[in-house]
Motif scaffolding. Structure first.
Motif, PDB file in Angstrom:
ATOM      1  N   THR A   7      -8.051 -32.422   9.488  1.00  0.00           N
ATOM      2  CA  THR A   7      -7.957 -32.213  10.757  1.00  0.00           C
ATOM      3  C   THR A   7      -6.521 -32.811  11.217  1.00  0.00           C
ATOM      4  O   THR A   7      -5.793 -33.717  10.842  1.00  0.00           O
ATOM      5  CB  THR A   7      -9.106 -33.033  11.611  1.00  0.00           C
ATOM      6  OG1 THR A   7     -10.238 -32.640  11.271  1.00  0.00           O
ATOM      7  CG2 THR A   7      -8.985 -32.965  13.097  1.00  0.00           C
ATOM      8  N   LEU A   8      -5.795 -31.754  11.825  1.00  0.00           N
ATOM      9  CA  LEU A   8      -4.356 -31.817  12.238  1.00  0.00           C
ATOM     10  C   LEU A   8      -4.038 -31.588  13.571  1.00  0.00           C
ATOM     11  O   LEU A   8      -4.769 -30.691  14.385  1.00  0.00           O
ATOM     12  CB  LEU A   8      -3.642 -30.856  11.418  1.00  0.00           C
ATOM     13  CG  LEU A   8      -3.621 -30.994   9.836  1.00  0.00           C
ATOM     14  CD1 LEU A   8      -2.983 -29.675   9.282  1.00  0.00           C
ATOM     15  CD2 LEU A   8      -3.188 -32.330   9.451  1.00  0.00           C
ATOM     16  N   GLY A   9      -3.465 -32.460  13.997  1.00  0.00           N
ATOM     17  CA  GLY A   9      -2.867 -32.452  15.601  1.00  0.00           C
ATOM     18  C   GLY A   9      -1.338 -32.240  15.593  1.00  0.00           C
ATOM     19  O   GLY A   9      -0.721 -33.038  15.175  1.00  0.00           O
ATOM     20  N   ALA A  10      -0.698 -31.160  16.188  1.00  0.00           N
ATOM     21  CA  ALA A  10       0.480 -30.739  16.369  1.00  0.00           C
ATOM     22  C   ALA A  10       0.854 -30.099  17.560  1.00  0.00           C
ATOM     23  O   ALA A  10       1.743 -29.276  17.646  1.00  0.00           O
ATOM     24  CB  ALA A  10       1.155 -29.873  15.142  1.00  0.00           C
ATOM     25  N   GLY A  11       0.481 -31.103  18.858  1.00  0.00           N
ATOM     26  CA  GLY A  11       0.623 -30.060  19.948  1.00  0.00           C
ATOM     27  C   GLY A  11      -0.496 -29.546  20.567  1.00  0.00           C
ATOM     28  O   GLY A  11      -1.746 -29.592  19.801  1.00  0.00           O
ATOM     29  N   CYS A  12      -0.153 -28.416  21.225  1.00  0.00           N
ATOM     30  CA  CYS A  12      -1.237 -27.573  21.767  1.00  0.00           C
ATOM     31  C   CYS A  12      -2.118 -26.841  20.278  1.00  0.00           C
ATOM     32  O   CYS A  12      -1.395 -26.212  19.571  1.00  0.00           O
ATOM     33  CB  CYS A  12      -0.718 -26.407  22.525  1.00  0.00           C
ATOM     34  SG  CYS A  12      -1.921 -25.228  23.225  1.00  0.00           S
ATOM     35  N   PHE A  13      -3.397 -26.999  20.559  1.00  0.00           N
ATOM     36  CA  PHE A  13      -4.078 -26.426  19.353  1.00  0.00           C
ATOM     37  C   PHE A  13      -4.324 -24.878  19.562  1.00  0.00           C
ATOM     38  O   PHE A  13      -4.418 -24.347  18.231  1.00  0.00           O
ATOM     39  CB  PHE A  13      -5.649 -27.010  19.350  1.00  0.00           C
ATOM     40  CG  PHE A  13      -6.578 -26.951  20.564  1.00  0.00           C
ATOM     41  CD1 PHE A  13      -6.467 -25.811  21.690  1.00  0.00           C
ATOM     42  CD2 PHE A  13      -7.331 -28.063  20.743  1.00  0.00           C
ATOM     43  CE1 PHE A  13      -6.998 -25.934  22.627  1.00  0.00           C
ATOM     44  CE2 PHE A  13      -8.131 -27.924  22.041  1.00  0.00           C
ATOM     45  CZ  PHE A  13      -7.938 -27.009  22.976  1.00  0.00           C
ATOM     46  N   TRP A  14      -3.591 -24.206  20.316  1.00  0.00           N
ATOM     47  CA  TRP A  14      -3.759 -22.727  20.426  1.00  0.00           C
ATOM     48  C   TRP A  14      -2.770 -22.373  19.185  1.00  0.00           C
ATOM     49  O   TRP A  14      -2.821 -21.329  18.561  1.00  0.00           O
ATOM     50  CB  TRP A  14      -3.175 -22.245  21.853  1.00  0.00           C
ATOM     51  CG  TRP A  14      -4.359 -22.474  22.666  1.00  0.00           C
ATOM     52  CD1 TRP A  14      -5.514 -22.814  22.626  1.00  0.00           C
ATOM     53  CD2 TRP A  14      -3.881 -22.329  24.199  1.00  0.00           C
ATOM     54  NE1 TRP A  14      -6.221 -22.937  23.959  1.00  0.00           N
ATOM     55  CE2 TRP A  14      -5.159 -22.483  24.800  1.00  0.00           C
ATOM     56  CE3 TRP A  14      -2.951 -22.068  24.958  1.00  0.00           C
ATOM     57  CZ2 TRP A  14      -5.210 -22.515  26.376  1.00  0.00           C
ATOM     58  CZ3 TRP A  14      -2.974 -22.099  26.313  1.00  0.00           C
ATOM     59  CH2 TRP A  14      -4.238 -22.545  26.919  1.00  0.00           C
ATOM     60  N   CYS A  15      -1.652 -22.915  19.073  1.00  0.00           N
ATOM     61  CA  CYS A  15      -0.611 -22.838  18.122  1.00  0.00           C
ATOM     62  C   CYS A  15      -0.779 -23.139  16.901  1.00  0.00           C
ATOM     63  O   CYS A  15      -0.950 -22.162  15.867  1.00  0.00           O
ATOM     64  CB  CYS A  15       0.931 -23.549  18.424  1.00  0.00           C
ATOM     65  SG  CYS A  15       1.583 -23.360  19.825  1.00  0.00           S
ATOM     66  N   VAL A  16      -1.545 -24.215  16.652  1.00  0.00           N
ATOM     67  CA  VAL A  16      -2.040 -24.711  15.418  1.00  0.00           C
ATOM     68  C   VAL A  16      -2.945 -23.913  14.942  1.00  0.00           C
ATOM     69  O   VAL A  16      -3.043 -23.639  13.729  1.00  0.00           O
ATOM     70  CB  VAL A  16      -2.288 -26.330  15.609  1.00  0.00           C
ATOM     71  CG1 VAL A  16      -2.805 -26.947  13.917  1.00  0.00           C
ATOM     72  CG2 VAL A  16      -1.235 -27.012  16.062  1.00  0.00           C
ATOM     73  N   GLU A  17      -3.824 -23.638  15.334  1.00  0.00           N
ATOM     74  CA  GLU A  17      -5.268 -22.777  15.061  1.00  0.00           C
ATOM     75  C   GLU A  17      -4.664 -21.509  14.395  1.00  0.00           C
ATOM     76  O   GLU A  17      -5.117 -21.006  13.587  1.00  0.00           O
ATOM     77  CB  GLU A  17      -6.322 -22.414  16.274  1.00  0.00           C
ATOM     78  CG  GLU A  17      -7.410 -21.677  15.912  1.00  0.00           C
ATOM     79  CD  GLU A  17      -7.882 -21.194  17.086  1.00  0.00           C
ATOM     80  OE1 GLU A  17      -9.365 -21.152  16.843  1.00  0.00           O
ATOM     81  OE2 GLU A  17      -7.318 -20.755  18.135  1.00  0.00           O
ATOM     82  N   ASN A  18      -3.920 -20.835  15.340  1.00  0.00           N
ATOM     83  CA  ASN A  18      -3.373 -19.494  15.015  1.00  0.00           C
ATOM     84  C   ASN A  18      -2.498 -19.199  13.700  1.00  0.00           C
ATOM     85  O   ASN A  18      -2.837 -18.589  12.774  1.00  0.00           O
ATOM     86  CB  ASN A  18      -2.713 -18.748  16.025  1.00  0.00           C
ATOM     87  CG  ASN A  18      -2.536 -17.222  15.650  1.00  0.00           C
ATOM     88  OD1 ASN A  18      -1.584 -16.959  14.920  1.00  0.00           O
ATOM     89  ND2 ASN A  18      -3.437 -16.503  16.298  1.00  0.00           N
ATOM     90  N   ILE A  19      -1.658 -20.384  13.418  1.00  0.00           N
ATOM     91  CA  ILE A  19      -0.843 -20.481  12.078  1.00  0.00           C
ATOM     92  C   ILE A  19      -1.813 -20.813  10.927  1.00  0.00           C
ATOM     93  O   ILE A  19      -1.800 -20.013   9.954  1.00  0.00           O
ATOM     94  CB  ILE A  19       0.326 -21.506  12.535  1.00  0.00           C
ATOM     95  CG1 ILE A  19       1.216 -20.943  13.351  1.00  0.00           C
ATOM     96  CG2 ILE A  19       0.673 -21.781  11.078  1.00  0.00           C
ATOM     97  CD1 ILE A  19       2.082 -21.874  13.944  1.00  0.00           C
ATOM     98  N   PHE A  20      -2.702 -21.690  11.301  1.00  0.00           N
ATOM     99  CA  PHE A  20      -3.400 -22.308   9.865  1.00  0.00           C
ATOM    100  C   PHE A  20      -4.434 -21.228   9.612  1.00  0.00           C
ATOM    101  O   PHE A  20      -4.835 -20.863   8.433  1.00  0.00           O
ATOM    102  CB  PHE A  20      -4.026 -23.428  10.174  1.00  0.00           C
ATOM    103  CG  PHE A  20      -2.978 -24.619   9.691  1.00  0.00           C
ATOM    104  CD1 PHE A  20      -2.732 -25.085   8.566  1.00  0.00           C
ATOM    105  CD2 PHE A  20      -2.100 -25.104  10.645  1.00  0.00           C
ATOM    106  CE1 PHE A  20      -1.535 -25.869   8.282  1.00  0.00           C
ATOM    107  CE2 PHE A  20      -1.302 -26.043  10.401  1.00  0.00           C
ATOM    108  CZ  PHE A  20      -1.429 -26.288   9.070  1.00  0.00           C
ATOM    109  N   ALA A  21      -5.020 -20.436  10.576  1.00  0.00           N
ATOM    110  CA  ALA A  21      -6.007 -19.537  10.324  1.00  0.00           C
ATOM    111  C   ALA A  21      -5.368 -18.260   9.218  1.00  0.00           C
ATOM    112  O   ALA A  21      -6.182 -17.424   8.878  1.00  0.00           O
ATOM    113  CB  ALA A  21      -6.826 -18.572  11.589  1.00  0.00           C
TER     114      ALA A  21
END
Length: 179
Positions: A7-21
């Motif tokens: 589980t990773l937090g790097a600011g807004c989850f909208w950015c993080v989710e789309n990249i890792f997906a």
């Protein structure tokens, strides 16, 4: 398949989710909240800054396809791990840089990656990323899941999320899932 979760937090989850997906070997990337003080927080509660939760993405991946070290390389490349409780204009403890590990192997990988980046002077300031064990993860409301793909015309998506995705695409084309 060797299924693992981090589980990773790097600011807004909208950015993080789309990249890792987009990364090969990633089975799912779920936006949510973790490392806070109340059960089942809402987006509004987390945004108030009063719950101590971080916006995070819980990533399920096949470690036979992609290693936790490779995921952490992407994690550190897509945000600024040297700013405490902020990413760009997003300010508050909910936007902190955090690695929430699910096992000792991932905890050690996180510490190793931070040491590696520190030794290489990869950042001009000290890394402030929290490395903590998972206590509880709460999935964010359904409208936050796959947010960028469903809301590409949103101004924040156009100005912030799209730029982070483009940076990822330029730096990590070898990690992209095949279409």
């Amino acid at each position: 398949m060797n299924r693992q979760i981090i589980t990773l937090g790097a600011g807004c989850f909208w950015c993080v989710e789309n990249i890792f997906a987009r990364i090969k070997g990633v089975e799912s990337a779920i936006s949510g909240y973790a490392d806070g003080d109340i059960e089942n927080p809402s987006y509004e509660q987390v945004c108030s800054g009063n719950t101590n939760h971080a916006e995070v993405v819980q990533i399920t991946f096949d470690s036979d396809v992609i290693s936790v070290s490779e995921l952490l390389t992407v994690f550190f490349a897509i945000h600024d791990p040297t700013t405490l409780n902020r990413q760009g204009d997003d300010i508050g403890s909910q936007y902190r840089s955090t690695i929430i590990y699910h096992n000792d192997e991932h905890a050690q990988a996180a510490k190793n990656k931070i040491n590696e980046l520190t030794q290489a002077n990869s950042f001009s300031d000290a890394i402030v990323t929290k490395v903590v064990p998972l206590t509880q993860f709460y999935s964010a409301e359904s409208y936050h899941q796959d947010y960028y793909n469903n809301n590409g015309d949103n101004r924040y998506c156009q100005l912030v999320v799209a730029k982070k995705i483009q940076k990822f695409l330029e730096n990590f084309p070898h990690l992209l899932q095949e279409s």
